[in-house]
Design a protein around this motif. Structure first.
Motif, mmCIF file in Angstrom:
data_model
loop_
_atom_site.group_PDB
_atom_site.id
_atom_site.type_symbol
_atom_site.label_atom_id
_atom_site.label_comp_id
_atom_site.label_asym_id
_atom_site.label_seq_id
_atom_site.Cartn_x
_atom_site.Cartn_y
_atom_site.Cartn_z
ATOM 1 N N THR A 118 -17.896 -23.168 -0.348
ATOM 2 C CA THR A 118 -16.794 -23.480 -0.602
ATOM 3 C C THR A 118 -16.353 -23.195 1.338
ATOM 4 O OG1 THR A 118 -16.449 -21.412 -2.107
ATOM 5 C CG2 THR A 118 -14.264 -21.805 -1.016
ATOM 6 N N VAL A 119 -15.540 -24.764 1.459
ATOM 7 C CA VAL A 119 -15.007 -24.662 2.493
ATOM 8 C C VAL A 119 -13.264 -24.578 3.036
ATOM 9 C CG1 VAL A 119 -17.101 -26.123 2.834
ATOM 10 C CG2 VAL A 119 -14.401 -27.458 2.284
ATOM 11 N N TYR A 120 -13.112 -23.865 4.239
ATOM 12 C CA TYR A 120 -12.023 -24.002 4.957
ATOM 13 C C TYR A 120 -10.766 -24.739 5.301
ATOM 14 C CZ TYR A 120 -12.142 -21.473 8.435
ATOM 15 O OH TYR A 120 -12.529 -20.510 9.723
ATOM 16 N N ILE A 135 0.009 -27.553 3.440
ATOM 17 C CA ILE A 135 -0.839 -26.446 2.530
ATOM 18 C C ILE A 135 -0.566 -26.991 1.381
ATOM 19 C CG2 ILE A 135 -1.457 -23.719 1.570
ATOM 20 C CD1 ILE A 135 0.030 -23.346 3.905
ATOM 21 N N SER A 136 -0.024 -27.488 1.058
ATOM 22 C CA SER A 136 0.361 -28.022 -0.824
ATOM 23 C C SER A 136 -0.998 -29.305 -0.917
ATOM 24 C CB SER A 136 1.550 -28.534 -0.676
ATOM 25 O OG SER A 136 1.814 -29.289 -1.488
ATOM 26 N N ARG A 137 -1.357 -29.789 0.964
ATOM 27 C CA ARG A 137 -1.622 -31.453 0.268
ATOM 28 C C ARG A 137 -3.049 -30.839 0.743
ATOM 29 N NH1 ARG A 137 -4.941 -34.077 4.721
ATOM 30 N NH2 ARG A 137 -3.772 -32.643 6.658
ATOM 31 N N TYR A 138 -3.372 -29.821 1.406
ATOM 32 C CA TYR A 138 -5.097 -29.124 1.470
ATOM 33 C C TYR A 138 -5.315 -28.949 -0.610
ATOM 34 C CZ TYR A 138 -6.418 -29.795 6.325
ATOM 35 O OH TYR A 138 -7.350 -29.738 7.507
ATOM 36 N N ALA A 139 -4.429 -27.562 -1.430
ATOM 37 C CA ALA A 139 -4.777 -27.850 -2.148
ATOM 38 C C ALA A 139 -5.031 -28.053 -3.329
ATOM 39 C CB ALA A 139 -3.535 -26.755 -2.357
ATOM 40 N N GLY A 140 -4.038 -29.652 -2.945
ATOM 41 C CA GLY A 140 -4.277 -30.507 -3.973
ATOM 42 C C GLY A 140 -5.732 -31.313 -3.995
ATOM 43 N N SER A 141 -6.686 -31.696 -2.651
ATOM 44 C CA SER A 141 -7.345 -31.869 -2.685
ATOM 45 C C SER A 141 -8.507 -31.518 -2.775
ATOM 46 C CB SER A 141 -7.672 -33.017 -1.091
ATOM 47 O OG SER A 141 -6.676 -33.194 -0.536
ATOM 48 N N GLY A 142 -7.965 -29.801 -3.625
ATOM 49 C CA GLY A 142 -9.380 -29.331 -3.986
ATOM 50 C C GLY A 142 -9.285 -28.164 -3.346
ATOM 51 N N TYR A 143 -9.428 -28.474 -1.883
ATOM 52 C CA TYR A 143 -9.334 -26.976 -0.796
ATOM 53 C C TYR A 143 -9.475 -25.639 -1.538
ATOM 54 C CZ TYR A 143 -10.781 -29.665 2.935
ATOM 55 O OH TYR A 143 -11.646 -30.676 3.891
ATOM 56 N N GLY A 336 -19.772 -16.090 3.169
ATOM 57 C CA GLY A 336 -18.121 -16.169 3.052
ATOM 58 C C GLY A 336 -17.586 -17.267 2.548
ATOM 59 N N LEU A 337 -17.344 -18.261 3.497
ATOM 60 C CA LEU A 337 -17.106 -19.051 4.189
ATOM 61 C C LEU A 337 -17.224 -20.072 5.224
ATOM 62 C CD1 LEU A 337 -13.169 -18.032 4.076
ATOM 63 C CD2 LEU A 337 -14.330 -19.240 2.354
ATOM 64 N N GLN A 338 -16.389 -21.467 4.869
ATOM 65 C CA GLN A 338 -17.232 -22.434 6.293
ATOM 66 C C GLN A 338 -16.081 -23.014 6.613
ATOM 67 O OE1 GLN A 338 -20.447 -23.146 7.255
ATOM 68 N NE2 GLN A 338 -18.716 -24.308 8.606
ATOM 69 N N GLU A 339 -15.820 -23.158 7.799
ATOM 70 C CA GLU A 339 -14.867 -24.217 8.395
ATOM 71 C C GLU A 339 -15.365 -25.713 8.014
ATOM 72 O OE1 GLU A 339 -11.854 -24.178 12.064
ATOM 73 O OE2 GLU A 339 -13.935 -23.508 12.426
ATOM 74 N N TYR A 340 -13.924 -26.162 8.058
ATOM 75 C CA TYR A 340 -14.022 -27.570 7.798
ATOM 76 C C TYR A 340 -13.232 -28.459 7.877
ATOM 77 C CZ TYR A 340 -15.798 -32.333 5.363
ATOM 78 O OH TYR A 340 -15.575 -33.539 5.240
ATOM 79 N N LEU A 341 -13.791 -29.588 8.689
ATOM 80 C CA LEU A 341 -12.211 -30.780 9.157
ATOM 81 C C LEU A 341 -12.646 -31.948 8.896
ATOM 82 C CD1 LEU A 341 -10.668 -29.113 11.952
ATOM 83 C CD2 LEU A 341 -9.914 -29.167 9.769
ATOM 84 N N HIS A 356 -21.392 -33.800 1.331
ATOM 85 C CA HIS A 356 -20.258 -34.640 0.907
ATOM 86 C C HIS A 356 -19.317 -33.662 0.113
ATOM 87 C CE1 HIS A 356 -23.181 -35.037 -2.406
ATOM 88 N NE2 HIS A 356 -21.967 -34.618 -2.357
ATOM 89 N N PHE A 357 -18.253 -33.965 -0.153
ATOM 90 C CA PHE A 357 -16.686 -33.038 -0.395
ATOM 91 C C PHE A 357 -17.312 -33.512 -2.088
ATOM 92 C CE2 PHE A 357 -12.633 -31.496 -1.048
ATOM 93 C CZ PHE A 357 -12.401 -29.865 -1.105
ATOM 94 N N GLU A 358 -16.846 -32.374 -3.040
ATOM 95 C CA GLU A 358 -16.772 -32.644 -4.315
ATOM 96 C C GLU A 358 -16.158 -31.521 -5.033
ATOM 97 O OE1 GLU A 358 -19.326 -34.470 -8.098
ATOM 98 O OE2 GLU A 358 -20.090 -34.470 -5.860
ATOM 99 N N GLY A 359 -15.307 -31.791 -6.504
ATOM 100 C CA GLY A 359 -15.227 -29.579 -6.819
ATOM 101 C C GLY A 359 -14.941 -29.219 -5.862
ATOM 102 N N GLY A 360 -14.006 -29.088 -4.710
ATOM 103 C CA GLY A 360 -13.475 -28.211 -3.627
ATOM 104 C C GLY A 360 -15.025 -27.639 -3.197
ATOM 105 N N TYR A 361 -16.149 -28.251 -3.212
ATOM 106 C CA TYR A 361 -17.233 -27.954 -2.028
ATOM 107 C C TYR A 361 -17.659 -28.738 -1.290
ATOM 108 C CZ TYR A 361 -16.540 -24.007 -5.814
ATOM 109 O OH TYR A 361 -16.505 -22.872 -6.468
#
Length: 402
Positions: A118-120, A135-143, A336-341, A356-361
């Motif tokens: 899980t990344v933020y 925030i909406s853009r991130y949520a829409g991308s699966g974060y 816990g979490l992993q920061e990811y940009l 790779h990023f897939e399915g929110g992970y």
């Protein structure tokens, strides 16, 4: 399996990175990140002058022994430059170990403890309206988790807030830029920001905020209490961590979870915070805390005390570090979490990788080793460019934590 070559590679595909590439007599190579944002040349010189000469001829399979040799053998222990250099060697040796074993590194660390990481991401905006759109853009991308940073009325610039839709990079000029800070305006404004964010997105999205060491313990306690209605996943770096006892005061006054540690270099920087359960997340990372070997020690201590990981992962760390972090993240029990940009296209081309990023992970590479490399020919097309981190001053001119 002796080491026959070790090369220090500086490149700037949009921002500066330092990479160590180790080669064995069998032709197996491994890479390690050695980037220390704003102090890259210090680590590059440390590696070239003091580390590389003693690596030649050593057995690449002896990871622990090499770690101890570089740590204890230097006599002058710890510190960001030394530990970043050690991290580069350690990570490269784990990469080699995985390739020789024919396994991704996380399998050597005990295998999967979860299916994905899980990344933020970082949502920022000068205005609340702009912030909500991000925030909406991130949520829409699966974060599933987002760090929230907002402009403060009356301040021309604030840490973490840049151009919407563009990755924030504070190290942007050869001479440090200077900003003005006002704690009272910040403390007054931020709770209203989070009230608007929760009203817009509800309780499902994990929300985080980075104070960036700018408060005193009592100010941080005041902020943590004011943010309790909005159920933050964590409040990051509320105070400078040199005085670890300061976190005890914060703990007395708020139940908002606390995260700290991206500037930590060793277990000794966070031993008290972990053992006294003064924080909830440790944000130490592979590249600044002595590599995979030492980061695992930190997280093992944290697990005993019910503290979780939350590793730093902004774009000042190369894809080599991100690849290594994911192998640790997927294996440890107390993740816990992993920061990811995401990095720029230029950076991704210089550092081809399999995560790779897939399915929110985020998912680590399944190829043997870390699953990342550096294209040295392409890297040479992006020469090092001096870039310093900013500094901060109060309105009266007093230098303050940036």
């Amino acid at each position: 399996m002796r080491i026959t070559d070790a090369r220090v590679i500086l490149t700037c595909p949009g921002r500066n990175f330092v990479t160590l590439k180790i080669v064995t007599e069998d032709g197996v190579t491994g890479v390690g990140d050695a980037t220390l944002n704003g102090r890259e040349l210090a680590v590059a010189a440390y590696l070239r002058e003091h580390v590389v000469p003693v690596l030649i001829g050593r057995d690449a399979a002896r990871i622990e022994d090499t770690w101890q040799y570089l740590y204890k053998g230097a006599y002058w222990r710890r510190g960001p430059v030394t530990m970043t250099a050690i991290a580069a060697v350690d990570t490269a040796l784990w990469d080699i170990k995985g390739k020789v074993a024919g396994l991704p590194v996380y399998q050597l660390l005990g295998g999967r403890s979860r299916e994905g990481v899980t990344v933020y991401g970082h949502a920022h905006g000068e205005t609340v309206e702009g912030l909500l759109a991000e925030i909406s853009r991130y949520a829409g991308s699966g974060y599933r988790a987002v760090r929230v940073q907002s402009g403060v009325p009356g301040l021309s610039s604030v840490y973490g807030v840049g151009t919407p839709g563009v990755t924030y990079e504070p190290a942007s000029s050869p001479v440090p830029a200077e900003a003005v800070w006002d704690t009272e305006r910040y403390l007054d404004h931020l709770p209203r920001v989070f009230a608007d964010v929760r009203a817009e997105f509800g309780p499902g999205l994990k929300l985080l905020h980075d104070v960036h060491h700018r408060l005193t313990p009592i100010e941080a306690a005041r902020l943590g209490r004011s943010l309790e209605p909005y159920a933050l996943t964590w409040l990051e770096d509320p105070v400078p961590a040199e005085l670890q006892e300061g976190f005890r005061l914060i703990r007395r006054h708020t139940t908002t979870p606390l995260a700290v540690g991206e500037v930590f270099n060793s277990l000794w920087d966070c031993r008290q915070l972990i053992s006294e359960q003064l924080v909830d997340y440790i944000r130490a990372t592979v590249v600044h805390a002595g590599g995979i070997t030492h980061l695992r020690r930190i997280f093992d201590l944290a697990a005993i005390h019910q503290v979780r990981s939350g590793s730093h992962g902004a774009t000042d760390l190369s894809p080599v570090c991100m690849a290594a972090a994911l192998h640790v993240d997927i294996a440890i029990p107390n993740f816990g979490l992993q920061e990811y940009l995401p990095h720029s296209a230029e950076t991704d081309a210089v550092f081809p990788h399999g995560y790779h990023f897939e399915g929110g992970y985020l998912h680590p590479s399944e190829t043997p080793g870390l699953g990342v490399d550096i294209d040295e020919e392409l890297a040479a097309r992006y020469p090092y460019r001096p870039a310093a981190l900013p500094v901060n001053r109060l309105r009266d001119g007093t230098l303050h934590d940036w």
